[in-house]
Design an enzyme around this catalytic site. Structure first.
Site, PDB file in Angstrom:
ATOM      1  N   ASN A  50     -67.698   3.309 -46.327  1.00 13.42           N
ATOM      2  CA  ASN A  50     -68.049   1.886 -46.257  1.00 13.42           C
ATOM      3  C   ASN A  50     -67.391   1.338 -44.994  1.00 13.42           C
ATOM      4  OD1 ASN A  50     -68.492  -0.828 -46.560  1.00 13.42           O
ATOM      5  ND2 ASN A  50     -66.943  -1.105 -48.169  1.00 13.42           N
ATOM      6  N   TRP A  51     -68.220   1.125 -43.984  1.00 13.47           N
ATOM      7  CA  TRP A  51     -67.669   0.698 -42.695  1.00 13.47           C
ATOM      8  C   TRP A  51     -67.289  -0.784 -42.675  1.00 13.47           C
ATOM      9  CZ3 TRP A  51     -71.253   3.343 -38.485  1.00 13.47           C
ATOM     10  CH2 TRP A  51     -70.887   4.691 -38.388  1.00 13.47           C
ATOM     11  N   LYS A  52     -67.684  -1.523 -43.702  1.00  8.05           N
ATOM     12  CA  LYS A  52     -67.427  -2.965 -43.728  1.00  8.05           C
ATOM     13  C   LYS A  52     -67.959  -3.592 -42.428  1.00  8.05           C
ATOM     14  CE  LYS A  52     -63.403  -1.921 -46.476  1.00  8.05           C
ATOM     15  NZ  LYS A  52     -62.515  -2.519 -47.427  1.00  8.05           N
ATOM     16  N   HIS A  80     -69.533  -5.083 -54.065  1.00  7.93           N
ATOM     17  CA  HIS A  80     -68.196  -4.709 -53.575  1.00  7.93           C
ATOM     18  C   HIS A  80     -67.253  -5.887 -53.852  1.00  7.93           C
ATOM     19  CE1 HIS A  80     -64.918  -3.755 -50.849  1.00  7.93           C
ATOM     20  NE2 HIS A  80     -65.348  -2.502 -50.890  1.00  7.93           N
ATOM     21  N   GLU A 110     -65.104  -7.293 -52.126  1.00 11.71           N
ATOM     22  CA  GLU A 110     -65.021  -8.286 -51.045  1.00 11.71           C
ATOM     23  C   GLU A 110     -66.203  -9.247 -51.125  1.00 11.71           C
ATOM     24  OE1 GLU A 110     -64.588  -5.472 -47.866  1.00 11.71           O
ATOM     25  OE2 GLU A 110     -62.592  -4.955 -48.634  1.00 11.71           O
ATOM     26  N   GLU A 118     -63.380   0.823 -58.263  1.00 14.00           N
ATOM     27  CA  GLU A 118     -62.464   0.471 -57.184  1.00 14.00           C
ATOM     28  C   GLU A 118     -61.474  -0.585 -57.676  1.00 14.00           C
ATOM     29  OE1 GLU A 118     -64.291   1.465 -53.118  1.00 14.00           O
ATOM     30  OE2 GLU A 118     -64.807  -0.599 -53.585  1.00 14.00           O
ATOM     31  N   GLY A 173     -57.825  -0.989 -49.284  1.00 13.12           N
ATOM     32  CA  GLY A 173     -57.280  -1.343 -47.975  1.00 13.12           C
ATOM     33  C   GLY A 173     -55.782  -1.609 -47.982  1.00 13.12           C
ATOM     34  N   SER A 232     -58.118   3.267 -50.979  1.00 14.01           N
ATOM     35  CA  SER A 232     -57.143   4.002 -50.159  1.00 14.01           C
ATOM     36  C   SER A 232     -57.274   5.521 -50.293  1.00 14.01           C
ATOM     37  CB  SER A 232     -55.714   3.540 -50.463  1.00 14.01           C
ATOM     38  OG  SER A 232     -55.578   2.160 -50.147  1.00 14.01           O
ATOM     39  N   GLY A 262     -63.244   3.199 -47.387  1.00 19.67           N
ATOM     40  CA  GLY A 262     -63.313   2.205 -46.316  1.00 19.67           C
ATOM     41  C   GLY A 262     -62.637   2.721 -45.062  1.00 19.67           C
ATOM     42  N   GLY A 263     -61.367   2.357 -44.896  1.00 17.21           N
ATOM     43  CA  GLY A 263     -60.609   2.643 -43.672  1.00 17.21           C
ATOM     44  C   GLY A 263     -60.746   4.061 -43.149  1.00 17.21           C
TER      45      GLY A 263
END
Ligand code: PEP
Length: 249
Positions: free
Chosen positions: A9-11, A94, A96, A166, A172, A212, A233-234
């Site tokens: 997930n590149w956001k 998600h 966010e 999640e 993150g 994470s 993500g990251g």
């Protein structure tokens, strides 16, 4: 047997040019037999990414869409628009988006139902906040979100959904859930699917852990009985790290 699925997930990271160059780096490498590899990119990078990944087994996903086919919804993107680009997956709900863009269990459900009209596989996110975990409400929250998201799906559709568990406090933050704790919640989500549909659907549906996940811990999660992959993500933003995640699955 459920096929493991690693989804990046590149956001709100990477331009179209950056996405194309990433695609070149991972082609032929983030492709492991028996593992599904998916990159969920910003809308503007989707055409470049689908083009650059043509002929590879790496699939492209979006991070959101609107459930209506078209209409006066300024700033929104429809499933038909994604389908035309060759997008195969879409992240729905998600945390966010739930926190900053007013996504609710109801809109998550509308999107999950609509995804099937456009041959998009939904990656539906569920998970508790830190205070909910501390209050012992993890399972209650996951139940509410999972049951609401899957409402109205046929058994065949439900079996194709990917759920991403999640825990919000792990996204993150570098604070990942232990593999055992994540597995316990995921096994519980699988039971919910069995109750809402049937045992076979529960055995077919894929449930990822997200929060994470890194190349150095992905194997711990993948070694658990009920964890079928990771939403990352990251650590999905660097090509070498993404390749290691797929290899680790
Ligand atoms: C995510 O964005 O869904 C996520 C799990 O992020 P991270 O891997 O950075 O925690």
């Amino acid at each position: 047997m459920r096929k493991p699925i690693i989804a990046g997930n590149w956001k709100m990271f990477k331009t179209a040019a950056e996405a194309a160059s990433f695609a070149k780096e991972v082609s032929g490498k983030a492709e492991v037999e028996g593992v599904e590899s998916v990159i969920c990119a910003p809308f503007t990078a989707l055409p470049a990414l689908t083009e650059a990944l043509q002929g590879t087994s790496i699939q492209v996903g979006a991070q959101n869409f609107h459930w209506e086919e078209n209409g006066a919804f300024t700033g929104e993107i429809s499933g038909a628009m994604l389908q035309e680009l060759g997008v195969k997956y879409v992240i729905i709900g998600h945390s966010e988006r739930r926190a900053y863009f007013a996504e609710t269990d109801e809109t998550v459900n509308k999107k999950t139902l609509a995804a099937f009209q456009y041959d998009l596989t939904p990656i539906v996110c569920v998970g508790e906040k830190l205070e909910e975990r501390e209050a012992g409400q993890t399972k209650e929250v996951c139940k509410e979100q999972t049951v609401a998201a899957l409402k109205g799906l046929s058994v065949e559709q439900a079996a194709q959904v990917v759920i991403a568990y999640e825990p919000i406090w792990a996204i993150g933050t570098g604070k990942s859930s232990t593999a055992e704790d994540a597995n316990e919640v995921i096994a519980y989500i699988r039971e919910l699917v069995a109750e809402a549909f049937d045992a076979q659907t529960a055995q077919s549906i894929r449930i990822q852990y997200g929060g994470s996940v890194k190349p150095n811990n992905v194997k711990e999660y993948m070694g658990q009985s009920d964890i079928d992959g990771a939403l990352v993500g990251g650590a999905s933003l660097q090509a070498d790290s993404y390749i290691q995640l797929v290899e680790g699955a």
